[in-house]
Design an enzyme around this catalytic site. Structure first.
Site: not given
Length: 747
Positions: A13, A16, A432, A631
Site C-alpha cells: 500500500c 509501504c 519552430d 529540433d
C-alpha cells in the site's frame, strides 16, 4: 551523479511506499528517491557506488522489505517474481475459499438461531469452526501477520496491520467464547461467534490482492514487448568469415549481414546493399522505409526485402531500443507532483484509522444498543477493514505506467511523470518553423520560363551551375534535376557572391543565378516576371532569377514545404485550448505565408536562437505555461527556458536526455498526441483519486456507525472486506481504460 533502479519486494500500500522512500533517502549520498507501488521499483539518484548499493539494500531489508539492484534489460526477473507471487496468491485464495465455504455453512445455526437444522452437527460444532478458522488465519492469512510484524517492529503501520487487527479481534473473541463460554458469558459478554466474519474477510482480501496483481501486470506490457523485439543473435563478418554470435557479443565497428525477414540486431550504417525496412516499432509508421548505402539502420527494426551489410555504431545499452526502454522505465519510476500529496496523506492515514476505529469502539461500547460490546466490536472491525489505503497508493502510478507506455507505442517518449503532468497545463505552444511545421529541407516548387525556353532546359542549366554550390537551395535544385533524369555538366570558373547569387560557365557560356539585385548588377532585364517573383515570395517561396550571358531565361523557386499534416495539427492544438505561436529566423514575408497556410494566427519572424528563449520568457511573464517544440539543437536555449520542452526528430539524433518529451518521428501530429495523452492520463488520475478519496470519506463514517442513529444502517465487516478489495481493483481496472487511447490520423 548516478542513477540506479531497485526491485522492492513486499509492498502492499501507499504507507509501504512512504516508509521505503524515507529509509532510502537517509542513506548518505542519496539525492532523491521515487518508489512506485505499481511497478514495485525504487528509482534512486545520487552518488551510487557499489558500497552504497549494498547499504541501500540493507536499509530496505531492515524495515521488512526485500530489495535487489536492477540492471538495464533485466525486467524479466521482476516479471517472473510477480508471476510467482500471483500463483501463490491464487493458491492461498483457493484453499481459503474452500475452508471459508465450510465455515459459512457451519456458522448458519449460530447466525440464525432456530434455523439451519439441516446443517450437520459436526459442521456447526464450535471447536471444528475454530480449527478451520485458525487454519485460514495462520496459513493463507499468515502473510498479513508476517507483514504486520515487520512494520510494527519499525514503529510504523500499514494496511496489513489494519487487516490483521480486524480479523484477529474477531478470531480471538470467537475462540475465547468457544473455549470458555461459561466464564465469559458470566462476565456479561454475549455468546456470539465471528468465525464467518474472520474467514470471509481474509478470503475476500486475498481475492482482491490477486485481481490487483493480475490487473497491475496488464498495465505494464509495452516494456515486455519492446524487450521481446531485440534480436537474439547477429551474423557478423570477422576475419573474412561469417559467424553467428549472441547480440551481446557484437562490437562497435563489426560488419553484420542481414537477410530478408530478419530483425536488425543493433544500430549502424549500411555499407553494402539496400533494402526496405519496417521501422514501425520505432516510429509507429507502417510503411517500410527505403534504405541504401550510408543510411542509418536501427536495432530491432525488421528487414523486409533485400539483403545488406551494415557497420555497427551502437551496441548494448547505447542502442536506440535500449534508450527507449530506459526512458520508459525512468518515466514509470518517477513520481508526479500530485502523487507526493497522496504520499503525505497516506503517511498519516493508517494511524488515523486505528485511532478512529478505537474511538468508534469506545463510543458504541458506552452509548451503543445492547449488546453494546458486540455493536462496538462490529464497528471497530469494519473501520479497520474498510480503510485500506491501497486504492490511494495505486491511483497515480498505474495511470502514469499506462500513459507512458501508450506514449512509447505511439512514438512519444515522456521523460518523467512530472513532464506528463505539466503538459496538460500548457496554455501556449511555441513551434519552430523549420523542421517542425515545414519539412526542414528545401525543395523545388516552381519553374517559370521566359520566352521560348523549355522547363527541362532551364532546370538543366541551373542545376549544372549549382553543382559546385554548397548552399542548401542549390543542393535541392541539383537533387530535383537528377531525380528527373537530366544530364548535368560541371561548371567552370564558378563563383558564389554573398547576398547576390552565383556565376559560372557551361560549355563556354556564362550563366547567372541569384536574386533580382544580382540580375540588375549584370544589366539583365527580367521584364514582366518581376511581378511573378513577388507572387512566389508572398507564398513563402524563394525565387531565383536565371540568365545565360545577357539573356534572361526565367525564374526557378525553392521552398521549405509545409508538412501536409501541419494545418490539421494546429487545428487540433487549438481545439485542446492551446494557443499556437510560430517562431522563425526567416523573413517576415515567408513567415507570414507559412503561418497563414498552417492556420497560425501569431508568429514572430527574423528571430535569433537567443531571442527565441527571450520570447518564451516573455510569454511566461504574462502568465502563460509554455511548451516549446524544436529540433533540440539550434532551439536549445528556448527548449531549456520552456515549461515543457519537446524535441521533434527521428529519435536517433534528438536530445533524448534533455527534452521533457521526445517525438520519435518528425510529424507534428505527434505533438497533438503528446498533449492528448497528457490530458487523458491526468483525467484518469483525478478519476482514480476521486474514487479512492470518495470511497474512504463516505464509507469510513458508515463503518463507524454514524448512520445507525438516523437510519439503523450498520456496515457488516464482511461487506467492508469486499468493498475494500473492490476499491483497489476498481482503480486499476479504471486505469486500464487508458489502453484504448489512440493517436489521431494525420488527415
Amino acid at each position: 551523479m548516478g542513477k540506479a533502479r531497485f526491485a522492492i519486494e513486499g509492498m502492499t500500500c501507499a504507507s509501504c511506499v512512504n516508509r521505503v522512500e524515507k529509509k532510502i533517502s537517509r542513506v548518505d549520498g542519496v539525492e532523491s528517491v521515487n518508489v512506485n507501488l505499481a511497478t514495485h521499483q525504487a528509482q534512486v539518484v545520487g552518488n551510487i557506488e557499489d558500497g552504497k548499493v549494498d547499504e541501500i539494500i540493507s536499509s530496505v531489508e531492515k524495515i521488512g522489505f526485500g530489495a535487489k539492484l536492477l540492471e538495464d534489460g533485466k525486467e524479466e526477473d521482476v516479471t517472473e517474481k510477480q508471476q510467482k507471487e500471483s500463483k501463490k496468491l491464487i493458491k492461498d485464495f483457493r484453499t481459503a475459499a474452500i475452508v471459508t465455504t465450510i465455515v459459512l455453512i457451519g456458522s448458519i445455526p449460530h447466525m440464525m438461531h432456530g434455523w439451519g437444522t439441516w446443517v450437520p452437527n459436526w459442521m456447526s460444532n464450535a471447536f471444528f469452526l475454530l480449527l478451520l478458522t485458525t487454519y485460514v488465519q495462520l496459513v493463507p492469512g499468515w502473510r498479513f501477520y508476517r507483514a504486520s510484524y515487520k512494520v510494527l517492529k519499525n514503529r510504523s503501520a500499514d494496511m496489513n496491520v489494519l487487516v490483521a487487527m480486524g480479523t484477529t479481534t474477531a478470531w480471538v473473541y470467537s475462540g475465547a467464547m468457544t473455549l470458555f463460554p461459561g466464564y465469559l458469558t458470566g462476565l456479561g459478554f454475549p455468546h456470539e461467534l465471528y468465525y464467518d466474519v474472520t474467514t470471509v474477510i481474509t478470503t475476500l482480501i486475498l481475492l482482491g490482492r490477486y485481481f490487483e496483481a493480475k490487473a497491475k501486470g496488464e498495465t505494464s506490457t509495452a516494456i515486455k514487448k519492446l524487450m521481446g523485439l531485440q534480436a537474439k543473435t547477429a551474423r557478423v563478418l570477422r576475419n573474412g568469415e561469417e559467424i553467428e554470435l549472441p547480440v551481446e557479443n557484437v562490437l562497435v565497428g563489426d560488419e553484420i549481414t542481414v537477410r530478408p525477414g530478419e530483425r536488425i540486431p543493433v544500430d549502424g550504417v549500411i555499407v553494402r546493399g539496400s533494402s526496405s525496412i519496417d521501422e514501425s516499432m520505432l516510429t509507429g509508421e507502417p510503411i517500410p522505409v527505403e534504405k541504401k548505402i550510408d543510411d542509418p539502420v536501427i536495432g530491432a527494426t525488421i528487414n523486409k526485402s533485400g539483403s545488406f551489410t551494415f557497420r555497427a555504431s551502437k551496441v548494448g545499452k547505447d542502442t536506440t531500443l535500449a534508450q527507449i526502454i530506459r526512458m520508459v522505465n525512468d518515466a514509470q519510476g518517477s513520481k508526479a507532483p500530485i502523487q507526493r500529496m497522496v504520499d503525505v496523506i497516506s503517511a498519516y492515514f493508517v494511524p488515523a484509522v486505528v485511532i478512529l476505529a478505537t474511538l468508534s469502539f469506545l463510543v458504541w461500547l458506552i452509548f451503543g444498543p445492547e449488546p453494546s460490546f458486540i455493536f462496538a466490536l462490529t464497528t471497530f472491525i469494519a473501520v479497520l477493514i474498510i480503510a485500506c489505503p491501497c486504492a490511494l497508493g495505486l491511483a497515480t502510478p498505474t495511470a502514469i505506467m499506462v500513459g507512458t507506455e501508450k506514449g512509447a507505442e505511439n512514438g512519444v517518449l515522456i521523460k518523467d511523470a512530472a513532464s506528463l503532468e505539466q503538459a496538460h497545463r500548457v496554455t501556449t505552444i511555441v513551434l519552430d518553423k523549420t523542421g517542425t511545421i515545414t519539412e526542414g529541407k528545401p525543395s523545388l516548387t516552381d519553374i517559370v520560363t521566359a520566352g521560348k525556353v523549355e522547363e527541362a532546359d532551364l532546370l538543366t542549366w541551373v542545376a549544372s551551375l549549382e553543382k559546385a554550390s554548397e548552399h542548401p537551395l542549390g543542393e535541392s535544385i541539383v537533387k530535383s534535376a537528377k531525380e528527373k533524369g537530366l544530364t548535368l555538366v560541371d561548371p567552370e570558373d564558378f563563383q558564389a557572391i554573398s547576398g547576390r547569387g552565383i556565376v559560372g560557365s557551361i560549355n563556354g557560356e556564362k550563366g547567372f543565378v541569384g536574386n533580382l539585385q544580382w540580375m540588375k548588377d549584370n544589366n539583365i532585364n527580367v521584364g514582366k516576371l518581376e511581378a511573378k517573383s513577388e507572387e512566389l515570395a508572398s507564398q513563402g517561396k524563394t525565387p531565383m532569377f536565371v540568365a545565360k550571358e545577357s539573356e534572361f531565361m526565367g525564374i526557378i523557386s525553392v521552398a521549405d514545404k509545409l508538412k501536409k499534416e501541419a494545418p490539421i495539427a494546429v487545428k487540433k492544438l487549438k481545439e485542446l485550448g492551446i494557443n499556437v505561436v510560430m517562431l522563425t529566423g526567416d523573413n517576415k514575408r515567408t513567415a507570414a505565408a507559412i503561418a497563414a497556410e498552417a492556420g497560425i494566427d501569431q508568429f514572430e519572424a527574423e528571430v535569433l536562437p537567443e531571442d527565441k528563449a527571450n520570447y518564451v520568457k516573455k510569454l511566461q511573464s504574462d502568465g502563460e505555461i509554455v511548451a516549446m517544440v524544436g529540433d533540440g539543437i539550434n532551439d536549445a536555449p528556448a527548449l531549456a527556458q520552456a515549461d515543457v520542452s519537446i524535441a521533434i526528430g527521428t529519435g536517433t539524433d534528438v536530445a533524448m536526455e534533455t527534452a521533457n518529451i521526445t517525438l520519435m518521428k518528425g510529424e507534428i501530429m505527434n505533438v497533438v498526441t503528446a498533449f492528448r495523452l497528457s490530458k487523458a492520463t491526468m483525467r484518469m488520475i483525478w478519476q482514480n483519486l476521486g474514487w479512492a478519496f470518495g470511497y474512504n470519506i463516505i464509507l469510513i463514517p458508515v463503518a463507524a456507525g454514524m448512520l445507525y442513529p438516523f437510519f439503523g444502517i450498520l456496515l457488516n465487516p464482511m461487506l467492508a472486506g469486499a468493498a475494500m478489495a473492490f476499491s483497489s481493483v476498481s482503480v486499476v481496472l479504471n486505469t486500464l481504460r487508458l489502453k484504448k487511447f489512440k493517436s489521431l490520423p494525420a488527415s
